[in-house]
Design a protein around this motif. Sequence first.
Motif, PDB file in Angstrom:
ATOM      1  N   GLY A 264       0.778  -1.306   0.094  1.00 55.83           N
ATOM      2  CA  GLY A 264      -0.005   0.107   0.009  1.00 55.83           C
ATOM      3  C   GLY A 264       0.825   1.317  -0.148  1.00 55.83           C
ATOM      4  N   ALA A 265       0.140   2.481   0.291  1.00 54.74           N
ATOM      5  CA  ALA A 265       0.668   3.581   0.157  1.00 54.74           C
ATOM      6  C   ALA A 265       1.392   4.123   1.547  1.00 54.74           C
ATOM      7  CB  ALA A 265      -0.466   4.814  -0.186  1.00 54.74           C
ATOM      8  N   CYS A 266       2.150   4.979   1.609  1.00 51.92           N
ATOM      9  CA  CYS A 266       2.813   5.724   2.699  1.00 51.92           C
ATOM     10  C   CYS A 266       3.090   4.705   3.798  1.00 51.92           C
ATOM     11  CB  CYS A 266       1.781   6.577   3.413  1.00 51.92           C
ATOM     12  SG  CYS A 266       1.217   8.116   2.552  1.00 51.92           S
ATOM     13  N   VAL A 267       4.186   3.882   3.277  1.00 53.03           N
ATOM     14  CA  VAL A 267       4.700   2.815   4.250  1.00 53.03           C
ATOM     15  C   VAL A 267       5.864   3.468   4.799  1.00 53.03           C
ATOM     16  CG1 VAL A 267       5.414   0.479   4.118  1.00 53.03           C
ATOM     17  CG2 VAL A 267       3.765   1.042   2.500  1.00 53.03           C
ATOM     18  N   PRO A 268       5.777   3.262   6.181  1.00 50.57           N
ATOM     19  CA  PRO A 268       6.934   3.586   6.896  1.00 50.57           C
ATOM     20  C   PRO A 268       8.399   2.793   6.497  1.00 50.57           C
ATOM     21  CG  PRO A 268       5.219   3.650   8.204  1.00 50.57           C
ATOM     22  CD  PRO A 268       4.761   2.843   7.043  1.00 50.57           C
ATOM     23  N   ASP A 269       9.610   3.393   6.416  1.00 50.23           N
ATOM     24  CA  ASP A 269      10.698   2.547   6.306  1.00 50.23           C
ATOM     25  C   ASP A 269      10.702   1.382   7.287  1.00 50.23           C
ATOM     26  OD1 ASP A 269      11.252   4.873   4.831  1.00 50.23           O
ATOM     27  OD2 ASP A 269      12.855   5.223   5.755  1.00 50.23           O
ATOM     28  N   ASP A 270      10.599   1.493   8.509  1.00 46.97           N
ATOM     29  CA  ASP A 270      10.678   0.351   9.481  1.00 46.97           C
ATOM     30  C   ASP A 270       9.695  -0.836   9.126  1.00 46.97           C
ATOM     31  OD1 ASP A 270       8.627   1.909  10.431  1.00 46.97           O
ATOM     32  OD2 ASP A 270       8.809   1.300  12.523  1.00 46.97           O
ATOM     33  N   VAL A 271       8.434  -0.403   8.782  1.00 42.69           N
ATOM     34  CA  VAL A 271       7.328  -1.272   8.253  1.00 42.69           C
ATOM     35  C   VAL A 271       7.739  -2.126   6.893  1.00 42.69           C
ATOM     36  CG1 VAL A 271       4.919  -1.554   7.389  1.00 42.69           C
ATOM     37  CG2 VAL A 271       5.518  -0.211   9.437  1.00 42.69           C
ATOM     38  N   LEU A 272       8.151  -1.310   6.169  1.00 44.13           N
ATOM     39  CA  LEU A 272       8.807  -1.726   4.886  1.00 44.13           C
ATOM     40  C   LEU A 272       9.889  -2.971   5.046  1.00 44.13           C
ATOM     41  CD1 LEU A 272       9.173  -2.035   1.756  1.00 44.13           C
ATOM     42  CD2 LEU A 272      10.318   0.100   1.833  1.00 44.13           C
ATOM     43  N   VAL A 273      10.854  -2.514   5.642  1.00 46.13           N
ATOM     44  CA  VAL A 273      11.933  -3.327   6.016  1.00 46.13           C
ATOM     45  C   VAL A 273      11.413  -4.600   6.764  1.00 46.13           C
ATOM     46  CG1 VAL A 273      14.012  -3.792   7.284  1.00 46.13           C
ATOM     47  CG2 VAL A 273      13.856  -1.678   5.842  1.00 46.13           C
ATOM     48  N   GLU A 274      10.697  -4.440   7.696  1.00 46.96           N
ATOM     49  CA  GLU A 274      10.273  -5.648   8.472  1.00 46.96           C
ATOM     50  C   GLU A 274       9.304  -6.686   7.738  1.00 46.96           C
ATOM     51  OE1 GLU A 274      10.040  -8.449  11.262  1.00 46.96           O
ATOM     52  OE2 GLU A 274      11.258  -6.624  11.491  1.00 46.96           O
ATOM     53  N   GLU A 275       8.312  -6.041   6.978  1.00 51.41           N
ATOM     54  CA  GLU A 275       7.824  -6.863   6.116  1.00 51.41           C
ATOM     55  C   GLU A 275       8.567  -7.891   4.927  1.00 51.41           C
ATOM     56  OE1 GLU A 275       4.276  -7.915   5.805  1.00 51.41           O
ATOM     57  OE2 GLU A 275       4.194  -6.976   7.859  1.00 51.41           O
ATOM     58  N   CYS A 276       9.528  -7.020   4.472  1.00 54.35           N
ATOM     59  CA  CYS A 276      10.369  -7.559   3.486  1.00 54.35           C
ATOM     60  C   CYS A 276      11.125  -8.763   4.288  1.00 54.35           C
ATOM     61  CB  CYS A 276      11.242  -6.516   2.593  1.00 54.35           C
ATOM     62  SG  CYS A 276      10.250  -5.745   1.535  1.00 54.35           S
ATOM     63  N   ARG A 277      11.423  -8.717   5.525  1.00 54.24           N
ATOM     64  CA  ARG A 277      12.306  -9.380   6.244  1.00 54.24           C
ATOM     65  C   ARG A 277      11.555 -10.780   6.514  1.00 54.24           C
ATOM     66  NH1 ARG A 277      14.982  -7.693  11.320  1.00 54.24           N
ATOM     67  NH2 ARG A 277      16.055  -9.445  11.165  1.00 54.24           N
ATOM     68  N   ARG A 278      10.243 -10.341   6.656  1.00 55.66           N
ATOM     69  CA  ARG A 278       9.404 -11.467   7.330  1.00 55.66           C
ATOM     70  C   ARG A 278       9.079 -12.401   6.146  1.00 55.66           C
ATOM     71  NH1 ARG A 278       3.910 -12.376   7.725  1.00 55.66           N
ATOM     72  NH2 ARG A 278       3.206 -10.392   7.110  1.00 55.66           N
ATOM     73  N   ARG A 279       8.679 -11.884   4.829  1.00 55.60           N
ATOM     74  CA  ARG A 279       8.367 -12.425   3.788  1.00 55.60           C
ATOM     75  C   ARG A 279       9.261 -12.991   2.980  1.00 55.60           C
ATOM     76  NH1 ARG A 279       2.995 -11.324   3.107  1.00 55.60           N
ATOM     77  NH2 ARG A 279       2.079  -9.569   4.171  1.00 55.60           N
ATOM     78  N   GLN A 280      10.669 -12.248   2.877  1.00 46.59           N
ATOM     79  CA  GLN A 280      11.790 -12.745   2.162  1.00 46.59           C
ATOM     80  C   GLN A 280      11.374 -12.887   0.583  1.00 46.59           C
ATOM     81  OE1 GLN A 280      14.315 -15.509   3.814  1.00 46.59           O
ATOM     82  NE2 GLN A 280      13.901 -14.963   5.992  1.00 46.59           N
ATOM     83  N   PRO A 281      10.898 -11.998  -0.168  1.00 48.18           N
ATOM     84  CA  PRO A 281      10.479 -12.046  -1.489  1.00 48.18           C
ATOM     85  C   PRO A 281      11.595 -12.298  -2.205  1.00 48.18           C
ATOM     86  CG  PRO A 281      10.506  -9.613  -0.858  1.00 48.18           C
ATOM     87  CD  PRO A 281      10.730 -10.526   0.299  1.00 48.18           C
TER      88      PRO A 281
END
Length: 149
Positions: free
Chosen positions: A45-62
């Motif tokens: 989605g939109a306006c994703v804070p940096d820490d949320v973006l990093v944590e979601e990518c770490r969790r999902r490992q896309p």
Amino acid sequence: MEHTAAEPSGLDIVVTTMASDSHTWNLVFLQLLLEELGHRVTNLGACVPDDVLVEECRRRQPDLIVLSSVNGHGHHDGRRVLPALRACPELLETPVVIGGKLGITGAADGDDTAARGLRAAGFDGVFTDVGAVDAFKVFVQRLAAGVPA
């Protein structure tokens, strides 16, 4: 006879904007395009804070992270977010691309300058010009075929 849905064989891809960008149509377009190509997409989605973006990518490992910018601040946001993603050992080799309107000057040479800076900063792909969608599709298809970014 039991029927189950087949697991898609494409890439796992995260698409997102960054903290300063509230646009969503670009994300919907990217999600639909990538799903049409056979990939699984998580749209943060939109306006994703940096820490949320990093944590979601770490969790999902896309297999791929796609950052999209429409507000013209992508060159600043991207240069800030990429080091945070690369600081995570599990994301160090994950291809990260950025595209859209990356500068606020409105001139093509402004986007070219921003694109050069983002490539130099370590982005695996920067997509800004008229042929950006086609070039992005080729990039994703090559990645799905196992060709390194």
